[in-house]
Design an enzyme around this catalytic site. Structure first.
Site, short mmCIF file in Angstrom:
data_model
loop_
_atom_site.label_atom_id
_atom_site.label_comp_id
_atom_site.label_asym_id
_atom_site.label_seq_id
_atom_site.Cartn_x
_atom_site.Cartn_y
_atom_site.Cartn_z
N CYS A 165 34.46 70.10 -23.36
CA CYS A 165 35.76 70.62 -23.77
C CYS A 165 36.63 69.57 -24.46
CB CYS A 165 36.48 71.20 -22.57
SG CYS A 165 35.54 72.51 -21.76
N HIS A 305 46.01 70.15 -21.73
CA HIS A 305 44.67 70.73 -21.65
C HIS A 305 44.71 71.99 -20.79
CE1 HIS A 305 40.34 71.02 -21.57
NE2 HIS A 305 40.35 71.05 -20.25
N GLU A 316 46.19 67.26 -13.93
CA GLU A 316 46.79 66.87 -15.21
C GLU A 316 48.30 66.72 -15.05
OE1 GLU A 316 46.93 68.14 -19.94
OE2 GLU A 316 46.09 69.55 -18.46
N LYS A 339 46.64 77.66 -24.12
CA LYS A 339 45.46 78.39 -23.63
C LYS A 339 45.87 79.65 -22.89
CE LYS A 339 42.18 74.52 -23.11
NZ LYS A 339 43.03 73.36 -23.46
N HIS A 344 40.32 79.50 -23.49
CA HIS A 344 39.77 78.16 -23.61
C HIS A 344 38.62 78.17 -24.61
CE1 HIS A 344 38.58 74.19 -22.92
NE2 HIS A 344 38.20 74.23 -21.66
N PHE A 403 33.85 68.55 -19.00
CA PHE A 403 32.81 68.31 -18.01
C PHE A 403 32.14 66.96 -18.28
CE2 PHE A 403 31.73 73.07 -17.02
CZ PHE A 403 32.94 73.19 -16.37
#
Length: 417
Positions: A165, A305, A316, A339, A344, A403
């Protein structure tokens, strides 16, 4: 290594669920319009999750000849369409005089899931002779960059990143550095993804990573909300035209923003989970500010994010609180997650959100975080709930985390002559 070259943004091409062009997407984001709806690309009725943020009313034949389009995955279609918009926006022409100084860096986290699934089914049903000879070049990650390079005759650096991502944030950042060090004057940069397929949705659902609000897709993605229950898969692309400043000025280009910083880090912690207290996120943002030679108090907006996962949003937030302190808490430096409307885009998210961040600086408006009704107490910042907010920002930051613990942050500066 030359690091004195300034890099600016001269074109944007954005495609996602809420809009198929940058202007359409931006207006719908400001209006709080969700791109999430029941899946139409395949029969998802037996799946635990039946909705996503599909790109709607998209016809690749508007951009690509039918014969060629059949040899490409949907993620390549998106990349070409977004690049077409970005190139027209920039007014850039690739000619024999500049072709070796124009490069491409477009990534994808997954690549051609649709083609892989289709050809696997063909093989199972008809044997190996039923596999298309175009299977591999239609599906592999670097063919978005390759097809764009071929289409425009760009003979400079040609690269593709695949870092989950964070893919297209890394693509934009690495393209920025390519120009900065003198290896190109122009880079077509960003990412694309088309993973709303049976295996894509089924795989993320099996991980328990997705929201399961099948009865209310529009309100399913709820970053920073106490009732968030997972992310929503989106698709699309985000492409930026990056250009060396003097090159852009020499051709009379309209400059949209300047990219001034890029930071990376690794959590080195877990294959899917973030490091405690968002330590890896914190270092990526800190490294971006160090790269830009800025103190945290110079940042006026952050596009987070924040995917709407319980742990990810909280970590975050903790990292941003640690880095930005009271300014993030008070609303002087608003934070939002678009998002909540686009879903996403996985490997396409960083490019899309970099473009949105540039538009926020141009318009001096922070787009909202929608569906934020019951803010989670552990997410303490000001997240622009449900309505856009006017800002006074010279610098803005865009975050992407993926990831494998791979993190990237980009810093943009509002362009003022």
């Amino acid at each position: 290594m030359r690091c004195d070259r300034r890099v600016v943004v001269t074109g944007l091409g954005l495609i996602a669920g809420p809009g198929n062009t940058a202007p359409e997407l931006w207006q719908n984001l400001l209006a709080g319009k969700s791109g999430m709806a029941p899946i139409t690309g395949f029969d998802a009725s037996s799946f635990p999750v039946t909705f996503a943020a599909e790109v709607k009313n998209f016809d690749p034949l508007q951009f690509i000849e039918k014969k060629e389009a059949r040899k490409m995955s949907r993620f390549i279609h998106f990349a070409i369409a977004a690049t077409d918009e970005a190139m027209k926006h920039s007014g850039l022409k690739v000619t024999p005089a500049n072709e070796e100084r124009v490069g491409v860096h477009i990534g994808s986290g997954i690549g051609g899931f649709d083609i892989i699934e289709r050809e696997h089914s063909n093989m199972l049903n008809g044997g190996p002779r039923k596999i298309s000879p175009f299977f591999i070049p239609a599906a592999i990650v670097n063919l978005a960059a390759g097809q764009v390079s071929i289409r425009y005759g760009a003979k400079g650096p040609n690269e593709a990143t695949a870092t989950a991502c964070t893919t297209s944030a890394h693509s934009v950042g690495n393209a920025y550095r390519t120009i900065e060090r003198g290896d190109a004057d122009v880079m077509i940069a960003g990412g694309s993804e088309a993973a709303i397929t049976p295996m894509g949705v089924g795989g993320f659902a099996a991980m328990k990573a997705l929201s399961t609000r099948n009865d209310d897709p529009e309100h399913a993605c709820r970053p920073f909300d106490k009732d968030r229950d997972g992310f929503v898969v989106g698709e699309g692309a985000g492409i930026l035209i990056l250009e060396e400043l003097e090159h852009a000025k020499a051709r009379g280009a309209k400059i949209l923003a300047e990219i001034v910083g890029y930071g990376m880090s690794s959590d080195a912690y877990h294959m899917t989970g973030m490091s405690p207290e968002g330590e890896g996120c914190f270092r990526a943002m800190s490294n971006a500010l160090k790269s830009a030679e800025l103190s945290p108090d110079r940042i006026g907006y952050v596009n987070a994010h924040a995917t709407s996962t319980p742990l990810g949003d909280a970590l975050e937030s903790a990292a941003m609180k640690k880095l930005f302190g009271e300014r993030a808490l008070s609303g002087v430096m608003p934070v939002s997650s678009t998002k909540s409307m686009t879903g996403h885009l996985l490997g396409g998210a960083g490019g899309l959100e970099a473009g949105i961040t540039v538009m926020a600086l141009i318009e001096q408006i922070a787009p909202p975080t929608t569906n934020l009704v019951n803010q989670d107490p552990v997410c303490e910042l000001h997240y622009v709930p449900n309505k856009p907010q006017k800002i006074e920002a010279e610098y803005a930051l865009s975050n992407s985390f993926g990831f494998g613990g791979t993190n990237g942050s980009l810093v943009f500066r509002r362009w003022m002559e």
